[in-house]
Scaffold this motif. Structure first.
Motif, PDB file in Angstrom:
ATOM      1  N   MET A 194      -1.996   8.749   2.811  1.00  0.00           N
ATOM      2  CA  MET A 194      -1.155   7.898   2.003  1.00  0.00           C
ATOM      3  C   MET A 194      -1.484   6.254   1.554  1.00  0.00           C
ATOM      4  O   MET A 194      -1.429   5.819   0.564  1.00  0.00           O
ATOM      5  CB  MET A 194       0.155   8.064   2.382  1.00  0.00           C
ATOM      6  CG  MET A 194       0.905   9.269   2.199  1.00  0.00           C
ATOM      7  SD  MET A 194       0.831   9.870   0.367  1.00  0.00           S
ATOM      8  CE  MET A 194       1.408  11.445   0.403  1.00  0.00           C
ATOM      9  N   VAL A 195      -2.129   5.705   2.819  1.00  0.00           N
ATOM     10  CA  VAL A 195      -2.600   4.468   2.685  1.00  0.00           C
ATOM     11  C   VAL A 195      -3.917   4.228   1.832  1.00  0.00           C
ATOM     12  O   VAL A 195      -3.682   3.456   0.746  1.00  0.00           O
ATOM     13  CB  VAL A 195      -3.048   3.843   4.003  1.00  0.00           C
ATOM     14  CG1 VAL A 195      -3.747   2.571   3.849  1.00  0.00           C
ATOM     15  CG2 VAL A 195      -1.761   3.431   4.943  1.00  0.00           C
ATOM     16  N   ILE A 196      -4.547   5.402   1.753  1.00  0.00           N
ATOM     17  CA  ILE A 196      -5.794   5.521   0.784  1.00  0.00           C
ATOM     18  C   ILE A 196      -5.233   5.614  -0.488  1.00  0.00           C
ATOM     19  O   ILE A 196      -5.675   5.044  -1.641  1.00  0.00           O
ATOM     20  CB  ILE A 196      -6.677   6.596   1.050  1.00  0.00           C
ATOM     21  CG1 ILE A 196      -7.292   6.366   2.607  1.00  0.00           C
ATOM     22  CG2 ILE A 196      -7.952   6.705   0.112  1.00  0.00           C
ATOM     23  CD1 ILE A 196      -7.998   7.546   3.099  1.00  0.00           C
ATOM     24  N   GLY A 197      -4.191   6.769  -0.786  1.00  0.00           N
ATOM     25  CA  GLY A 197      -3.734   6.752  -1.894  1.00  0.00           C
ATOM     26  C   GLY A 197      -3.027   5.501  -2.417  1.00  0.00           C
ATOM     27  O   GLY A 197      -2.924   5.176  -3.841  1.00  0.00           O
ATOM     28  N   ASP A 198      -2.617   4.850  -1.556  1.00  0.00           N
ATOM     29  CA  ASP A 198      -1.836   3.443  -2.152  1.00  0.00           C
ATOM     30  C   ASP A 198      -2.684   2.564  -2.596  1.00  0.00           C
ATOM     31  O   ASP A 198      -2.511   1.566  -3.586  1.00  0.00           O
ATOM     32  CB  ASP A 198      -1.090   3.036  -0.878  1.00  0.00           C
ATOM     33  CG  ASP A 198      -0.134   1.821  -1.416  1.00  0.00           C
ATOM     34  OD1 ASP A 198       0.271   1.669  -2.411  1.00  0.00           O
ATOM     35  OD2 ASP A 198       0.011   0.672  -0.596  1.00  0.00           O
ATOM     36  N   GLY A 199      -4.058   2.532  -2.078  1.00  0.00           N
ATOM     37  CA  GLY A 199      -5.366   1.774  -2.345  1.00  0.00           C
ATOM     38  C   GLY A 199      -5.583   1.943  -3.797  1.00  0.00           C
ATOM     39  O   GLY A 199      -6.171   1.366  -4.238  1.00  0.00           O
ATOM     40  N   VAL A 200      -5.261   3.086  -4.230  1.00  0.00           N
ATOM     41  CA  VAL A 200      -5.465   3.684  -5.711  1.00  0.00           C
ATOM     42  C   VAL A 200      -4.581   3.170  -6.649  1.00  0.00           C
ATOM     43  O   VAL A 200      -4.684   2.545  -7.737  1.00  0.00           O
ATOM     44  CB  VAL A 200      -5.790   5.190  -5.884  1.00  0.00           C
ATOM     45  CG1 VAL A 200      -5.889   5.751  -7.056  1.00  0.00           C
ATOM     46  CG2 VAL A 200      -7.039   5.390  -5.047  1.00  0.00           C
ATOM     47  N   LEU A 201      -3.197   3.056  -6.261  1.00  0.00           N
ATOM     48  CA  LEU A 201      -2.128   3.204  -6.975  1.00  0.00           C
ATOM     49  C   LEU A 201      -1.583   1.801  -7.207  1.00  0.00           C
ATOM     50  O   LEU A 201      -1.136   1.194  -8.320  1.00  0.00           O
ATOM     51  CB  LEU A 201      -0.918   4.036  -6.500  1.00  0.00           C
ATOM     52  CG  LEU A 201      -1.344   5.623  -6.742  1.00  0.00           C
ATOM     53  CD1 LEU A 201       0.207   6.331  -5.801  1.00  0.00           C
ATOM     54  CD2 LEU A 201      -1.058   5.976  -8.198  1.00  0.00           C
ATOM     55  N   THR A 202      -1.585   0.928  -5.976  1.00  0.00           N
ATOM     56  CA  THR A 202      -1.063  -0.446  -5.870  1.00  0.00           C
ATOM     57  C   THR A 202      -1.918  -1.178  -7.106  1.00  0.00           C
ATOM     58  O   THR A 202      -0.985  -2.053  -7.844  1.00  0.00           O
ATOM     59  CB  THR A 202      -1.363  -0.917  -4.739  1.00  0.00           C
ATOM     60  OG1 THR A 202      -0.358  -0.277  -3.840  1.00  0.00           O
ATOM     61  CG2 THR A 202      -0.771  -2.527  -4.888  1.00  0.00           C
ATOM     62  N   PRO A 203      -3.097  -1.299  -7.108  1.00  0.00           N
ATOM     63  CA  PRO A 203      -3.812  -2.041  -8.150  1.00  0.00           C
ATOM     64  C   PRO A 203      -3.533  -1.481  -9.401  1.00  0.00           C
ATOM     65  O   PRO A 203      -3.411  -2.626 -10.434  1.00  0.00           O
ATOM     66  CB  PRO A 203      -5.314  -1.780  -7.920  1.00  0.00           C
ATOM     67  CG  PRO A 203      -5.289  -1.551  -6.422  1.00  0.00           C
ATOM     68  CD  PRO A 203      -4.220  -0.740  -6.089  1.00  0.00           C
ATOM     69  N   ALA A 204      -3.243  -0.310  -9.926  1.00  0.00           N
ATOM     70  CA  ALA A 204      -3.080  -0.070 -11.365  1.00  0.00           C
ATOM     71  C   ALA A 204      -1.577  -0.481 -11.415  1.00  0.00           C
ATOM     72  O   ALA A 204      -1.392  -1.110 -12.804  1.00  0.00           O
ATOM     73  CB  ALA A 204      -3.114   1.623 -10.987  1.00  0.00           C
ATOM     74  N   ILE A 205      -0.734  -0.161 -10.624  1.00  0.00           N
ATOM     75  CA  ILE A 205       0.691  -0.609 -11.079  1.00  0.00           C
ATOM     76  C   ILE A 205       0.800  -2.281 -11.301  1.00  0.00           C
ATOM     77  O   ILE A 205       1.579  -2.641 -12.172  1.00  0.00           O
ATOM     78  CB  ILE A 205       1.829  -0.119 -10.353  1.00  0.00           C
ATOM     79  CG1 ILE A 205       3.032  -0.426 -10.702  1.00  0.00           C
ATOM     80  CG2 ILE A 205       1.819  -0.428  -8.927  1.00  0.00           C
ATOM     81  CD1 ILE A 205       4.384   0.372 -10.194  1.00  0.00           C
ATOM     82  N   SER A 206       0.097  -2.928 -10.185  1.00  0.00           N
ATOM     83  CA  SER A 206       0.319  -4.275 -10.107  1.00  0.00           C
ATOM     84  C   SER A 206      -0.149  -4.979 -11.299  1.00  0.00           C
ATOM     85  O   SER A 206       0.327  -5.920 -11.943  1.00  0.00           O
ATOM     86  CB  SER A 206      -0.261  -4.990  -8.889  1.00  0.00           C
ATOM     87  OG  SER A 206       0.313  -4.348  -7.569  1.00  0.00           O
TER      88      SER A 206
END
Length: 814
Positions: A194-206
């Motif tokens: 999930m941390v790896i998934g957050d590495g995909v999603l956080t740059p996108a939404i931010s």
């Protein structure tokens, strides 16, 4: 008057000299009594590294909360209820849970999901990580030493201290049941995925949320054609610059975040004073009850957007290794927390007086920004989003490195971008995979709603995993009451389960993305872990005994050639099957033979003086040694010629210290299991130079030297001319003169070092054995073979020249 003795500059420092690593530990804040000036400096630096993601959450929280589930009405009950939820969520989760409790559960100063897992494994011997065996002997001493060091910071983690009855009961339960050990490992892997998934999603939404500010400065419909392209360009540039390393631009990260926090807090204060000074009443929990009573199911579903206010909280714990607890606590409580509360209150105050919004603009951060400040705030927001994304990407690299070092992820290329800070790394393969996935979700969703749903599920899942592991740490490591652990998991688990259910219900509206990503990475990790374990079990079953090696020479007429033969193996005892396969087909090996095992232990760092574990195989005259090189999951693996010198010096120190038997006698018990001992490097120095001869002078004022050329004990004659490299050992001046037997063995080691070092590497092909099930054949023959062929080779910790390499192929049927 007698002149003072000239000390050997290469000798260890005199007693009382502080170790080299102590100053570095103090810089990282790991020691006691860190000066306040250093602590404040670390707190300043942490603002740019740790809090970038958390600080940019006001860009999208209200917009995600009011996406579709609830509507902003003139009674203001919805906006005040959302503000109340945001305030208490920020207070209970980041402030109370992480700052006050979780930060204390460090593993020798390191944090994160795997740090908690390794901390628990040291207590309960519940590790299932490759090579899949419990630590024994000297490893226990190493883990206990790490535990004592962590105990100075409040963590009682030594295996010797069993704690109370509750700790003993939980420990025995974990050690007795393999199912619970697998559940513990799966929990750690789920959190990691999930941390790896957050590495995909956080740059996108931010980045997308920061860029969405252009919608208020352009005509209708036009901004839709610019938001996605601008966001994609920024993301491509962000990932393309990763190989330069964060240290090159790190000095501007903290000022950007500080500027952003001051900006949103001042705008918040302006909106509170100008629009709704009584908005502070929403800090009462009563407004949460009013909110849920009015909105009911819609309000519950909107919690999936509200939980985005704590995204980035896990970074406080994950990045603990670069700072200390006090610096992170000071930065959050004195700067980040007040600024975020003021920002959310200011947005709510503005919205309390603005109920009619155009549907295209909806409720966002930029509507509350005064018109004259929108463009400057937009630029600062984009920079802050890039900083927050940078921190998440770097954290993902660190997590992948931990998984790789512990054998739970295929080997990848790891580039250290900083010569001073080993934690700053760059992984090219992972970087480009993250970039492709990040661009895909940005282009695919094109709105904050779906990106927020996806990011929220990833964030809350990691927090749930941390809560579960922390409840075990409270009992096993801190030796607290089991009722305290139950209270912890019930209180925080209930809050997080409420948010988790609200995020999971939006599976079809974007929440499926982190689940799919986590499932893919989880499958890869499990297949790699399973294949690695099966390969190691085959090695254990196929290894040959030392008796086989002792009786080999008379039967085959083994020839010993000059030089050092270095054989890489994953076994800690016995002779690997690859070597027996090699020597039965080619009956010759080197005059000095070293079986080297690279072992990753579940601690962050192994002290350099305890890295090498050396033992002897067979009688002394065979000149066969075993060396186990131990690394922690945050240690830097050397990849230069210095490692070869350290390896040879560790063998020389083992010979000189008398750890081996003084005579050539070798009893039957030692034939089956050689004795290993920790060799503290640094006392013997290896000097290599070009030339013909070195003057051999041993006196009271000079360090002792053992040098070549010397008569070779092997039948092969030493050439009189053409020697390119001369080798000598420099012993400390105060060391006693070695006895003839030790000196002869050291001389032979030097002679072998001069002749050169050859590397015998195993090249294994893993196949499922006949009669295996279809699932095992599919996993081993297809998926594991695909991962093995497309991953990096094993880390031998030395530079292996192709001219000195011999690969031995062998088929593994598992």
């Amino acid at each position: 008057m007698k002149s003072p003795p000239v000390m050997d500059p290469e000798a260890p420092p005199p007693p009382g000299t502080p170790p080299e690593g102590k100053e570095e530990d103090e810089k990282r804040g790991g020691g006691k009594g860190v000066p306040w000036r250093m602590t404040l400096s670390l707190a300043y630096q942490s603002l740019g590294v740790v809090y970038g993601d958390l600080s940019t959450s006001p860009l999208y929280v209200y917009k995600a909360a009011f996406a579709e589930d609830i509507q902003h009405s003139e009674t203001n009950e919805e906006i005040l209820g959302v503000l109340s939820f945001v305030f208490w969520t920020l207070t209970l989760v980041p402030l109370l849970k992480y700052v006050c409790i979780v930060l204390r559960a460090d593993d020798n100063g390191e944090g994160g999901t795997f740090a908690l897992y390794s901390l628990l494994c040291r207590h309960a011997r519940a590790a299932l990580l490759p090579p899949g065996r419990p630590a024994a002997g000297d490893d226990d001493q190493l883990l206990d030493a790490a535990g004592k060091k962590a105990g100075e910071n409040g963590n009682a983690v030594t295996l010797g201290r069993r704690g109370g009855g509750a700790a003993d009961s939980v420990r025995r339960l974990l050690e007795r049941h393999k199912v619970l050990q697998r559940v513990l490992l799966v929990l750690a892997l789920v959190g990691t995925c999930m941390v790896i998934g957050d590495g995909v999603l956080t740059p996108a939404i931010s980045v997308f949320s920061a860029v969405s500010g252009v919608e208020l400065s352009m005509e209708k419909e036009h901004h839709k054609y610019l938001e996605v392209p601008i966001a994609c360009v920024i993301l491509v540039c962000l990932f393309a610059l990763q190989h330069y390393g964060t240290h090159r631009v790190g000095f501007i990260f903290a000022p950007i975040v500080i500027t952003w926090l001051l900006c949103i807090s001042m705008i918040g204060v302006y909106n509170i004073i100008h629009w709704e000074p009584t908005v502070y009443r929403a800090l009462s929990p009563y407004y949460m009850y009013q909110f849920l009573r009015k909105t009911q199911r819609g309000g519950w579903m909107s919690l999936g957007g509200i939980l985005l206010c704590v995204t980035g909280s896990e970074a406080m714990f994950a990045d603990l290794g670069h700072f200390n607890q006090l610096s992170i606590q000071i930065a959050f409580t004195c700067m980040v927390y007040p600024a975020l509360i003021l920002a959310y209150m200011g947005q709510a105050a503005y919205l309390c007086q603005h109920h009619i919004m155009e549907s295209d603009y909806r409720i966002g951060f930029y509507v509350s920004v005064p018109g004259k400040l929108r463009w400057p705030v937009l630029v600062i927001a984009i920079l802050a989003a890039v900083v927050g994304s940078q921190a998440v990407i770097t954290g993902t690299f660190s997590m992948i490195k931990q998984c790789t070092s512990l054998g739970c992820f295929p080997r990848v290329k790891i580039i250290h971008t900083s010569a001073k800070v080993h934690g700053q790394i760059y992984i090219p393969e992972i970087n480009w995979i993250l970039m492709i996935l990040c661009l895909a979700v940005t282009i695919g969703f094109r709105d904050t709603k779906h990106l927020g749903n996806a990011s929220g599920l990833a964030v809350i899942t990691v927090m749930l995993v941390t809560t579960c592991l922390m409840s075990l740490v409270i009992v096993l490591c801190w030796h607290k009451s089991i009722f305290l652990a139950i209270a912890f998991i019930v209180f925080f688990g209930t809050i997080e389960a409420l948010y988790f259910s609200a995020a999971l219900i939006k599976f079809r509206e974007g929440a499926w993305v982190p689940i799919v990503l986590a499932f893919i990475f989880m499958v890869i990790m499990c297949i790699w872990h399973y294949g690695t374990i099966k390969k190691y079990e085959f090695d254990l079953q196929s290894k040959v005994s030392i008796n086989w090696l002792l009786g080999l020479s008379p039967n085959l007429g083994i020839v010993r050639v000059r030089g050092i033969g270095l054989i890489h193996t994953e076994l800690e005892t016995g002779i690997p099957a690859i070597f027996s396969h090699f020597v039965t087909n080619l009956p010759a090996f080197h005059q000095v033979l070293i079986f080297m095992c690279i072992k990753n232990v579940p601690v962050p760092h192994v002290p350099p003086e305890e890295r090498f574990l050396v033992g002897r195989i067979g009688p002394k005259e065979y000149r066969i040694y075993r060396c186990i090189v131990r690394y922690g999951y945050h240690d830097f693996h050397k990849d230069d010629m210095e490692f070869e010198k350290e390896l040879v010096c560790s063998i020389a120190e083992f010979i000189r210290s008398g750890s081996s038997k003084a005579s050539g006698m070798f009893d039957e018990s030692d034939k089956e299991e050689e004795r290993m001992s920790v060799v503290r490097s640094g006392s013997i120095r290896l000097m290599e130079e070009d030339g013909t001869a070195v003057e051999n002078t041993v006196g009271p004022s000079r360090a002792r030297e053992i040098q070549s050329p010397l008569p070779s004990p092997t039948p092969t004659p030493t050439p009189a001319v053409g020697v390119k490299k001369r080798v000598r050992f420099v012993l400390p001046a105060a060391s006693p003169k070695p006895n003839p037997g030790v000196q002869e063995e050291l001389q032979e080691l030097m002679d072998a070092r001069e002749a050169g070092m050859a590397f015998i590497l195993g090249h294994s092909h893993v196949k499922a054995k006949s009669g295996s099930s279809f699932l095992r054949r599919l996993v081993i023959n297809v998926f594991y073979d695909f991962l093995r062929r497309n991953s990096r080779g094993p880390n031998y910790a030395v530079t292996i020249p192709h001219a000195s390499t011999l690969e031995v192929g062998m088929m593994y049927y598992v």
